[in-house]
Write an enzyme that holds these catalytic residues in place. Sequence first.
Site, PDB file in Angstrom:
ATOM      1  N   ASP A 246      -4.392  12.049  45.717  1.00  0.00           N
ATOM      2  CA  ASP A 246      -3.820  12.056  44.369  1.00  0.00           C
ATOM      3  C   ASP A 246      -2.812  10.921  44.223  1.00  0.00           C
ATOM      4  O   ASP A 246      -1.664  11.034  44.635  1.00  0.00           O
ATOM      5  CB  ASP A 246      -3.141  13.416  44.110  1.00  0.00           C
ATOM      6  CG  ASP A 246      -2.545  13.500  42.704  1.00  0.00           C
ATOM      7  OD1 ASP A 246      -2.855  12.625  41.866  1.00  0.00           O
ATOM      8  OD2 ASP A 246      -1.777  14.462  42.457  1.00  0.00           O
ATOM      9  N   LYS A 253       1.995   7.736  40.780  1.00  0.00           N
ATOM     10  CA  LYS A 253       3.111   8.319  41.528  1.00  0.00           C
ATOM     11  C   LYS A 253       3.946   7.207  42.158  1.00  0.00           C
ATOM     12  O   LYS A 253       3.419   6.139  42.459  1.00  0.00           O
ATOM     13  CB  LYS A 253       2.572   9.207  42.660  1.00  0.00           C
ATOM     14  CG  LYS A 253       2.018  10.536  42.209  1.00  0.00           C
ATOM     15  CD  LYS A 253       1.584  11.354  43.421  1.00  0.00           C
ATOM     16  CE  LYS A 253       1.019  12.689  42.989  1.00  0.00           C
ATOM     17  NZ  LYS A 253       1.990  13.558  42.303  1.00  0.00           N
ATOM     18  N   ASP A 264      -3.904  17.021  49.016  1.00  0.00           N
ATOM     19  CA  ASP A 264      -3.981  17.650  47.697  1.00  0.00           C
ATOM     20  C   ASP A 264      -5.295  18.420  47.492  1.00  0.00           C
ATOM     21  O   ASP A 264      -5.603  18.852  46.391  1.00  0.00           O
ATOM     22  CB  ASP A 264      -3.806  16.584  46.613  1.00  0.00           C
ATOM     23  CG  ASP A 264      -3.239  17.156  45.319  1.00  0.00           C
ATOM     24  OD1 ASP A 264      -2.684  18.268  45.352  1.00  0.00           O
ATOM     25  OD2 ASP A 264      -3.370  16.485  44.274  1.00  0.00           O
ATOM     26  N   ASP A 323      -1.276  12.487  36.086  1.00  0.00           N
ATOM     27  CA  ASP A 323      -0.877  13.076  37.366  1.00  0.00           C
ATOM     28  C   ASP A 323      -0.939  14.603  37.334  1.00  0.00           C
ATOM     29  O   ASP A 323      -0.789  15.253  38.366  1.00  0.00           O
ATOM     30  CB  ASP A 323       0.529  12.592  37.742  1.00  0.00           C
ATOM     31  CG  ASP A 323       0.848  12.824  39.206  1.00  0.00           C
ATOM     32  OD1 ASP A 323      -0.093  13.131  39.965  1.00  0.00           O
ATOM     33  OD2 ASP A 323       2.026  12.688  39.578  1.00  0.00           O
ATOM     34  N   GLU A 325      -3.504  16.303  37.118  1.00  0.00           N
ATOM     35  CA  GLU A 325      -4.969  16.357  37.189  1.00  0.00           C
ATOM     36  C   GLU A 325      -5.495  17.685  37.713  1.00  0.00           C
ATOM     37  O   GLU A 325      -6.627  18.063  37.440  1.00  0.00           O
ATOM     38  CB  GLU A 325      -5.487  15.210  38.068  1.00  0.00           C
ATOM     39  CG  GLU A 325      -5.474  15.452  39.581  1.00  0.00           C
ATOM     40  CD  GLU A 325      -4.099  15.671  40.191  1.00  0.00           C
ATOM     41  OE1 GLU A 325      -3.106  15.282  39.539  1.00  0.00           O
ATOM     42  OE2 GLU A 325      -4.002  16.227  41.293  1.00  0.00           O
ATOM     43  N   ARG A 327      -4.774  20.850  37.110  1.00  0.00           N
ATOM     44  CA  ARG A 327      -5.131  21.891  36.139  1.00  0.00           C
ATOM     45  C   ARG A 327      -6.412  21.518  35.402  1.00  0.00           C
ATOM     46  O   ARG A 327      -7.161  22.397  34.971  1.00  0.00           O
ATOM     47  CB  ARG A 327      -3.954  22.144  35.177  1.00  0.00           C
ATOM     48  CG  ARG A 327      -3.595  21.011  34.284  1.00  0.00           C
ATOM     49  CD  ARG A 327      -2.174  21.122  33.752  1.00  0.00           C
ATOM     50  NE  ARG A 327      -1.175  20.836  34.796  1.00  0.00           N
ATOM     51  CZ  ARG A 327       0.138  20.909  34.624  1.00  0.00           C
ATOM     52  NH1 ARG A 327       0.637  21.273  33.462  1.00  0.00           N
ATOM     53  NH2 ARG A 327       0.967  20.628  35.613  1.00  0.00           N
TER      54      ARG A 327
END
Length: 478
Positions: A246, A253, A264, A323, A325, A327
């Site tokens: 991620d 990030k 992740d 970011d 992502e 959900r």
Amino acid sequence: MLGVWEGGNASAAARAPQVAAVVARALAASPAFTGREGQVLTVLAPEGVAAERLVLLGLGPFGGMEPHRARRLGAAVAAALGCSGAGTLAVDLDLDPEAAAAFAQGLVLRLPDPSPWHSRPDPAAAPTVRAATLRLAATAAAEDLWQRARAEAEGVLLARGLVEAPGNILTPTAFVERARALEVLDVRVEVIQGVTALEAAGCGLLAAVGRASAHPPALVTLTWPGHGAAAAAPPLVLVGKGITFDTGGLSLKPADGMERMKGDMGGAAAVLGAVHALAAMQAACPVVGVLAIAENMPGGDALRPGDILRACNGLTVEVVDTDAEGRLVLADAIAHATAARRPRAVVDVATLTGAVVTSLGRHMGGLFCSDAALATALRALGDGVGEPLWPLPLDPALDDDLRSDVADLLQCAPAGRFLPDALHAARFLSRFVPAGVPWAHLDIAGLAWTDDDRPLSRRGATGFGVRLLTALAHRLAV
Ligand code: BES
Ligand code: MN
Ligand code: ZN
């Protein structure tokens, strides 16, 4: 190996005539050894005992040996003796079969497990313990209990290995192949792979998150029909977030700590580990595991803030932050898993939000649940296996924050900092669960990885969730 209760009382086996004198002398000579749980005292070349060494193990406060204490003790032994040079252990702790299986599981969970990627492994870090023999007072059912405990431990080690594998090794494609390997256990594995195929299946959220990666995203469905279960029995559906790396996407990030985002996919790893365990132990409960696999990358074709996407249940979503992502991919996976079947319950597991780490820390997972009985079961099982959860609210008042002017739903509240993002995420996911289906969402962002050694897991990936989900499937089967 013999046991000593806290306060220095030797267990029955340690009072046996052949060893009593050696034990008494060792205890007298080592006042620091109090019998505290997990303490280890080694006597080399014990006089009159046919063993290289006699190990005294602190059992903790005198009383019952519940399975989880036995599990921690097994783990303490593995941590203390795993690379000590000892090759085989003979364990005599007066354990009943259930405690013995748990002890042996703890041993497996905490044996040293060096990285497979050193070109010249350090021999001093390699485990020397190869076998353990446990003497039991009664042996009925011990073999069955051990098969179950061992299958669970295998599932945990599988999940840990996946979480520790870096993004260049565990790409989405590689993850799919690891999932396909469950076919040898008679698990049915169905894969929707690639942006085009996912879009054709209606999974516009998962497709969009994985779109900018060179490695195609995938939705994997693992079906374990349940040993001896009726074909129509409603399954337990487990859904895992499987972001193999991620970066945050265009909402990039910060570089500091980004390497941790190789983990992740801890939720999907837990689901894969649990399905592996349940199939390996021929569990009665039918289970469906769904893995939402993608790599979240920036790029010329990346998902943008402001984009509007359509999920596989038809809802449209306005993206705020690429970011957030997790959900998105979970929403499609939950909706897809529940579109054509009526599950007994749905449990999703995800390293979903930094906010849950801020609020609950690194010793408890966040539990959001639409069903009181399921919540109670999950908390009790979590406490029992050492994977505790703490309840957080599914607050309808937060729905206002997720209202979009241009789509059915806003992905997250704008400017995620200082907002209860873990709660918003859970509320967002609730819109993808069909009404009336008991559903739990486990936010394990603080638990999939540990920087310090823990009782049941050395530092690194923990495999959190595997034993809890396995226990839940068992509970639902009875
Ligand atoms: N994978 C992260 C959450 C995470 C944080 C996992 C720490 C493990 C450790 C997730 O995809 C994420 O980036 N969440 C954002 C959401 C925000 C942009 C609304 C977060 O928590 O900052
Ligand atoms: Mn993210
Ligand atoms: Zn993420």
